[in-house]
Scaffold this motif. Sequence first.
Motif, PDB file in Angstrom:
ATOM      1  N   THR A  16       0.842  -1.192   0.000  1.00 31.89           N
ATOM      2  CA  THR A  16       0.000   0.000   0.000  1.00 31.89           C
ATOM      3  C   THR A  16       0.882   1.248   0.000  1.00 31.89           C
ATOM      4  O   THR A  16       1.879   1.312   0.719  1.00 31.89           O
ATOM      5  CB  THR A  16      -0.915   0.021   1.231  1.00 31.89           C
ATOM      6  OG1 THR A  16      -1.692  -1.171   1.256  1.00 31.89           O
ATOM      7  CG2 THR A  16      -1.832   1.230   1.212  1.00 31.89           C
ATOM      8  N   LYS A  17       0.513   2.238  -0.791  1.00 30.93           N
ATOM      9  CA  LYS A  17       1.244   3.501  -0.834  1.00 30.93           C
ATOM     10  C   LYS A  17       0.692   4.413   0.249  1.00 30.93           C
ATOM     11  O   LYS A  17      -0.488   4.711   0.270  1.00 30.93           O
ATOM     12  CB  LYS A  17       1.103   4.161  -2.199  1.00 30.93           C
ATOM     13  CG  LYS A  17       2.111   5.277  -2.448  1.00 30.93           C
ATOM     14  CD  LYS A  17       2.008   5.708  -3.893  1.00 30.93           C
ATOM     15  CE  LYS A  17       3.236   6.448  -4.347  1.00 30.93           C
ATOM     16  NZ  LYS A  17       4.440   5.683  -4.278  1.00 30.93           N
ATOM     17  N   ILE A  18       1.531   4.796   1.208  1.00 28.19           N
ATOM     18  CA  ILE A  18       1.107   5.602   2.336  1.00 28.19           C
ATOM     19  C   ILE A  18       1.210   7.076   1.973  1.00 28.19           C
ATOM     20  O   ILE A  18       2.269   7.542   1.530  1.00 28.19           O
ATOM     21  CB  ILE A  18       1.964   5.308   3.577  1.00 28.19           C
ATOM     22  CG1 ILE A  18       1.933   3.821   3.922  1.00 28.19           C
ATOM     23  CG2 ILE A  18       1.504   6.147   4.755  1.00 28.19           C
ATOM     24  CD1 ILE A  18       0.549   3.296   4.231  1.00 28.19           C
ATOM     25  N   GLU A  23      -7.300   3.632   9.776  1.00 29.26           N
ATOM     26  CA  GLU A  23      -7.499   2.923   8.500  1.00 29.26           C
ATOM     27  C   GLU A  23      -6.838   1.559   8.542  1.00 29.26           C
ATOM     28  O   GLU A  23      -7.340   0.610   7.920  1.00 29.26           O
ATOM     29  CB  GLU A  23      -6.926   3.776   7.347  1.00 29.26           C
ATOM     30  CG  GLU A  23      -7.172   3.185   5.978  1.00 29.26           C
ATOM     31  CD  GLU A  23      -6.615   4.060   4.888  1.00 29.26           C
ATOM     32  OE1 GLU A  23      -6.513   3.606   3.734  1.00 29.26           O
ATOM     33  OE2 GLU A  23      -6.266   5.253   5.147  1.00 29.26           O
ATOM     34  N   PHE A  24      -5.735   1.437   9.315  1.00 23.00           N
ATOM     35  CA  PHE A  24      -5.037   0.152   9.389  1.00 23.00           C
ATOM     36  C   PHE A  24      -5.296  -0.564  10.725  1.00 23.00           C
ATOM     37  O   PHE A  24      -4.524  -1.412  11.140  1.00 23.00           O
ATOM     38  CB  PHE A  24      -3.520   0.366   9.187  1.00 23.00           C
ATOM     39  CG  PHE A  24      -3.165   0.787   7.787  1.00 23.00           C
ATOM     40  CD1 PHE A  24      -3.098  -0.158   6.771  1.00 23.00           C
ATOM     41  CD2 PHE A  24      -2.939   2.116   7.498  1.00 23.00           C
ATOM     42  CE1 PHE A  24      -2.774   0.240   5.500  1.00 23.00           C
ATOM     43  CE2 PHE A  24      -2.622   2.504   6.216  1.00 23.00           C
ATOM     44  CZ  PHE A  24      -2.538   1.575   5.195  1.00 23.00           C
ATOM     45  N   LEU A  67      10.828   1.917  11.319  1.00 22.36           N
ATOM     46  CA  LEU A  67      10.471   0.570  11.786  1.00 22.36           C
ATOM     47  C   LEU A  67       9.288   0.743  12.766  1.00 22.36           C
ATOM     48  O   LEU A  67       9.422   1.389  13.803  1.00 22.36           O
ATOM     49  CB  LEU A  67      11.659  -0.082  12.491  1.00 22.36           C
ATOM     50  CG  LEU A  67      11.378  -1.451  13.140  1.00 22.36           C
ATOM     51  CD1 LEU A  67      10.932  -2.479  12.083  1.00 22.36           C
ATOM     52  CD2 LEU A  67      12.622  -1.951  13.890  1.00 22.36           C
ATOM     53  N   ILE A  68       8.131   0.184  12.414  1.00 25.84           N
ATOM     54  CA  ILE A  68       6.896   0.422  13.185  1.00 25.84           C
ATOM     55  C   ILE A  68       6.376  -0.925  13.723  1.00 25.84           C
ATOM     56  O   ILE A  68       6.237  -1.887  12.969  1.00 25.84           O
ATOM     57  CB  ILE A  68       5.824   1.100  12.315  1.00 25.84           C
ATOM     58  CG1 ILE A  68       6.363   2.413  11.722  1.00 25.84           C
ATOM     59  CG2 ILE A  68       4.554   1.349  13.127  1.00 25.84           C
ATOM     60  CD1 ILE A  68       5.412   3.049  10.729  1.00 25.84           C
ATOM     61  N   ALA A  69       6.072  -0.910  15.019  1.00 28.10           N
ATOM     62  CA  ALA A  69       5.382  -2.066  15.648  1.00 28.10           C
ATOM     63  C   ALA A  69       4.056  -1.559  16.213  1.00 28.10           C
ATOM     64  O   ALA A  69       4.020  -0.498  16.845  1.00 28.10           O
ATOM     65  CB  ALA A  69       6.240  -2.661  16.764  1.00 28.10           C
ATOM     66  N   HIS A  70       2.956  -2.243  15.950  1.00 27.55           N
ATOM     67  CA  HIS A  70       1.685  -1.763  16.467  1.00 27.55           C
ATOM     68  C   HIS A  70       0.781  -2.938  16.896  1.00 27.55           C
ATOM     69  O   HIS A  70       0.968  -4.073  16.426  1.00 27.55           O
ATOM     70  CB  HIS A  70       0.968  -0.861  15.432  1.00 27.55           C
ATOM     71  CG  HIS A  70       0.672  -1.551  14.144  1.00 27.55           C
ATOM     72  ND1 HIS A  70       1.365  -1.317  12.977  1.00 27.55           N
ATOM     73  CD2 HIS A  70      -0.283  -2.484  13.837  1.00 27.55           C
ATOM     74  CE1 HIS A  70       0.878  -2.054  12.002  1.00 27.55           C
ATOM     75  NE2 HIS A  70      -0.141  -2.772  12.519  1.00 27.55           N
TER      76      HIS A  70
END
Length: 657
Positions: free
Chosen positions: A20-22, A61-62, A92-95
Amino acid sequence: MTGDIVAESVKSGWRKALGTKIIDTCFQTQGADKYRRGETMAINDVYAAELSQCHVKLLAEFQVKANAIVPILSLSPSSPSNFSNSHLWGLLIAHHSYRTHQWQKDEIELLNKLAVHLAIAIQQAELLNNLKNELNRRQQIEAEIQQAKEKLHQANIQLEQRVKERTRELSQAKQAAEAANEAKDAFIAHMSHELRTPLNSILGFSSILQKEAHTTSKQLHHLNIVHQSGQHLLTLINHILDFSKISANKLELETQDINLRQFFREIIEIFCLRTRQKGLEFFSYISPSLPTVVNTDPTRLRQVLYNLLGNAVKFTNTGRVTLKVGYVKDFEADFEADFEDNNFRESSPSPEPSPVKKIRFQIEDTGIGIPADKFPAIFAPFGQLNSDGGNNEGTGLGLTISQEIMQLMGSQIQLESQVAQGSKFWFDLELLAVETNISPNLPKFSCQVPRRLRVPRKILVVDDNYDNRSLLVNYLQPFGFTLAEANNGQVGLEIAKTFQPDAILVDWLMPVMDGKEMVARLKQQPQLQDCLVVMISASSQSIVEPSEVGCHELLSKPVNLKQLMALLESHLQLDWLSGESTTEPDNSSILVTPPQETLIKLLELTELGDMEEIEQQINSLEALDAQYIPFIKQIRQLAASFQQHQLEIFIKNFLEN
């Protein structure tokens, strides 16, 4: 901010973001700078945190409830803690999507370590990529270099091919030029032979007929015209042959020691007469400081001076012709003041510190002059100055040959001229002064007067041309020679075996057997080893030395009868019935001589070797006044016996006195 998700790990059942293009419009203003500084962000509850609506909307959205963000920075190896030079490669993303989450310190540290390892991996990947790009670039460059080498190689091959083709073309052109030059030389040699053969008969028989006792004055006049025309044609042929030698670089100098004053005296005497006959004045200025004896080629130097002085007389209708000779430094001053006009003065030469001095020879006239734009043309082969006076006879090679001779002698003919005022030609020569005992004074006169042989000598004449044989036979028989004839070398060889001649006169070109082969076979006959062999040829310019063809002497056609007689006398030691030697210690005291003008004319003819014209002159004198008969008798005896040198001495004694 716009970015791409490049890697993702998502639990099953939750929405995936990979691919997906952010598009985050608030990231650039709210988060980009702190990430570049290496700061991290941990959000336990997205909806409770103080985030912008655009950011909340993007996270919703995510399905993100909590997240932690660590920047992935590429730092400089020399300053790993300096973020000012860092480059933000990504995040670097953690969710958590299921519920909110309280992020622990060790979780953030773990994410930081992962970000560092990712940065290192990315940098290594970039280095690898850069290395690949560099390798590709170098390979491309090498390929381009190889292509350039191939092109250069092909260009070299093509160049070598063109060089070979050009070399072949030049070689073919050279061969064609050499062939054309050889054809020209062959043509000149052939034409020389074809022209000299009839000239031999024309000049020879006209000379014999001029001596006939019963020839009338009218017939003598006609014979004189024939003889002079033949001599003129011979001069033209010799000019062309000289030019051919020059073109082939075969013209050589033959230097010897000469008495410079005597050399000039002879030239001045002749041109005094020529100018007087045309109504001109002749002046000579010869520096007294010149050496008495120098080493040079007198024949070629005389040829050049005769040509320049002859042209001066030819193209001057009124006024004067002047000859000046002196050191180059003498021409800076007016050294004419040291001389009396038209008077050749001899004085002791001034001592010179160097044996080699540059001497200038200068000829001036008051003739028609030469336009400046015609200067190059008159030195060109066959170039002639078109004058209103119609003086265009000759080959147009005189100045060309003279210039070539001067260049061979290390000089060059220079020219100044003004139309209707006159011309000045000059050249400078470095001449070596010679210490010698050669006397400038003329020797006393002594002559031997041959009439008829006391003991007959045998001569064999071999020539396929009847007229040529007849000429030599008719000339030699009155002197008491016994003659035999042959029309080719083979017949001549058989006759020689039985006739046993004292001398053989053989032509160069003949059918059946030519002269060269005959001479070679003569050498194989023991009984003919001592026989004098004189080769006669109309193509003698192609022969350098008599030894090349095995003969003793070489004569060219038309045969100079005086020279032939001199050769016979020299080699055979002829014994004449009238051979007593008579010495005239002072001829001027007992003989009555004609006027000086006549003496100069006789001297000119003697130096030219024109014994036939001398005979006509003295015949006219004999009819004019009987008191000249004793003088005429001496002249006639010397001329008839071809004693040219003695005749010159005899006449010059009277000119001096």
